[in-house]
Design a protein around this motif. Sequence first.
Motif, PDB file in Angstrom:
ATOM      1  N   SER A  48      40.324   6.281  42.522  1.00 53.14           N
ATOM      2  CA  SER A  48      39.668   7.578  42.438  1.00 53.14           C
ATOM      3  C   SER A  48      38.503   7.672  43.418  1.00 53.14           C
ATOM      4  O   SER A  48      37.598   6.828  43.401  1.00 53.14           O
ATOM      5  N   ALA A  49      38.539   8.714  44.286  1.00 54.86           N
ATOM      6  CA  ALA A  49      37.410   8.963  45.175  1.00 54.86           C
ATOM      7  C   ALA A  49      36.163   9.336  44.374  1.00 54.86           C
ATOM      8  O   ALA A  49      35.047   8.973  44.730  1.00 54.86           O
ATOM      9  N   LEU A  50      36.362  10.059  43.271  1.00 56.14           N
ATOM     10  CA  LEU A  50      35.221  10.459  42.447  1.00 56.14           C
ATOM     11  C   LEU A  50      34.532   9.245  41.834  1.00 56.14           C
ATOM     12  O   LEU A  50      33.303   9.203  41.738  1.00 56.14           O
ATOM     13  N   ALA A  51      35.312   8.232  41.436  1.00 59.30           N
ATOM     14  CA  ALA A  51      34.724   7.013  40.875  1.00 59.30           C
ATOM     15  C   ALA A  51      33.856   6.305  41.903  1.00 59.30           C
ATOM     16  O   ALA A  51      32.788   5.763  41.577  1.00 59.30           O
ATOM     17  N   LEU A  52      34.285   6.309  43.170  1.00 59.77           N
ATOM     18  CA  LEU A  52      33.463   5.731  44.229  1.00 59.77           C
ATOM     19  C   LEU A  52      32.173   6.529  44.389  1.00 59.77           C
ATOM     20  O   LEU A  52      31.093   5.964  44.582  1.00 59.77           O
ATOM     21  N   GLY A  53      32.290   7.850  44.318  1.00 57.52           N
ATOM     22  CA  GLY A  53      31.098   8.678  44.410  1.00 57.52           C
ATOM     23  C   GLY A  53      30.136   8.438  43.271  1.00 57.52           C
ATOM     24  O   GLY A  53      28.917   8.412  43.465  1.00 57.52           O
ATOM     25  N   LEU A  54      30.656   8.216  42.073  1.00 62.73           N
ATOM     26  CA  LEU A  54      29.799   7.939  40.918  1.00 62.73           C
ATOM     27  C   LEU A  54      29.077   6.604  41.068  1.00 62.73           C
ATOM     28  O   LEU A  54      27.948   6.445  40.594  1.00 62.73           O
ATOM     29  N   ALA A  55      29.723   5.636  41.725  1.00 65.88           N
ATOM     30  CA  ALA A  55      29.037   4.366  41.994  1.00 65.88           C
ATOM     31  C   ALA A  55      27.834   4.587  42.897  1.00 65.88           C
ATOM     32  O   ALA A  55      26.763   4.008  42.689  1.00 65.88           O
ATOM     33  N   GLY A  56      27.993   5.460  43.899  1.00 66.24           N
ATOM     34  CA  GLY A  56      26.855   5.809  44.746  1.00 66.24           C
ATOM     35  C   GLY A  56      25.772   6.526  43.966  1.00 66.24           C
ATOM     36  O   GLY A  56      24.579   6.280  44.167  1.00 66.24           O
TER      37      GLY A  56
END
Length: 414
Positions: A48-56
């Motif tokens: 998930s691209a969104l999961a990567l964004g949430l890590a940021g």
Amino acid sequence: MDAAGGTAWSLFRQVDFTRFCLARFLSGAALQMQNVAVGWLVYDLTQSALALGLAGLAAFLPAIGLALVAGHVADSFDRRRVLAAAYAGNALAAAGLVLCAYAGERSLWLIYALIVAAGTSRAFGNPASQALLPNLVPRPLLGRAITLAATSWQSATVLGPAAGGLLYILGPQTVFGTAAVFFVAASIAIATISHRAPPHEPRALTWGTVLAGIGFIRSRPLLLGAISLDLFAVLLGGATALLPIYAQTILHTGPVGLGLLRSMPGVGAVAMSAYLATRPLDRNVGHVLFGAIVVFGLATIGFGLSTTLALSMLCLLVAGAADTVSVVVRLTLVQSETPDAMRGRVAAVNTVFIGASNELGEFESGLLAAWLGAVPAVVLGGIGTVGVALLWTRLFPSLWRRDRLVEEERSRPG
């Protein structure tokens, strides 16, 4: 030759400055290795691209939530001890990730919690680090010192991601464990610096003292323009959060390829830092700054459109070189134009605008990629960066017209 009669590299003969740069390198390498492992692990778990964004976002929230308090701390306590403690906190967070990996813990929220813990340590460490450096070198050498410190950090961004990708083959726990050791070594290096900063009057924690850094920057359009320009460039042009997507689905490489992609901005940055260390910026600094931001945006567009690993690496290399010019100009302006007693609080605001915007930019990129796709997200970000650079030449003419990097010490209106 520098103002003291030696080359820029002779600064490394000063033990305190050398220890500072060593700590920068070790902490930078640890952070980059950890970022590679966290990014690959999160995307492997979720796709998930969104999961990567949430890590940021998890890394960003402590930086913005604690920045003003952290700046007050940097101006009220021994900056060496604050920075050493921050590195130790990062080591504990990395150790927590090691335990998660060994236990086979697959909880995404626990990983996010440890990212928040690491971000909290960096929130206190960044202002202390920026405020400490000018205490270690004479004012005429500040520009050179910032360039060399940037070289040590960017060298870590070259080696760290590649090492993280290679070590990930042995498992994420190997990467996190190595990062923990590096953070401990960085903490020791800072703790052994012998320099003592000029004493400042103890300050009570009030809204006035906490917000003083914001007021100082607002009163100086030169600093406000430099900081906000980098903010939008990083926010719009940062594509690092999407590198796992490019590595897996567009360029079809594995963890090693991801490590190489993450290293390329550092390769360009190291090359540019080495160049600036021997041939420092002297005249037309404002024009050079805006030109570098435009090049950064164009390189981002090129990366977004690339479908080959070689071209993608080249675009990231150019972006890293251009970004280094911007970083050196901004940091030198901020630190040379700020009184020592306020450097921690001004550095904290700078951290929110710039350092934390890296993580916020990752969240923005992940969110936009989830809506539009990775390629449109990166290309639009690059276009936005070029547009901001052109707009800022009109909004901040004093920055556009800036000639010298470091002026003689006197009262400046900004």
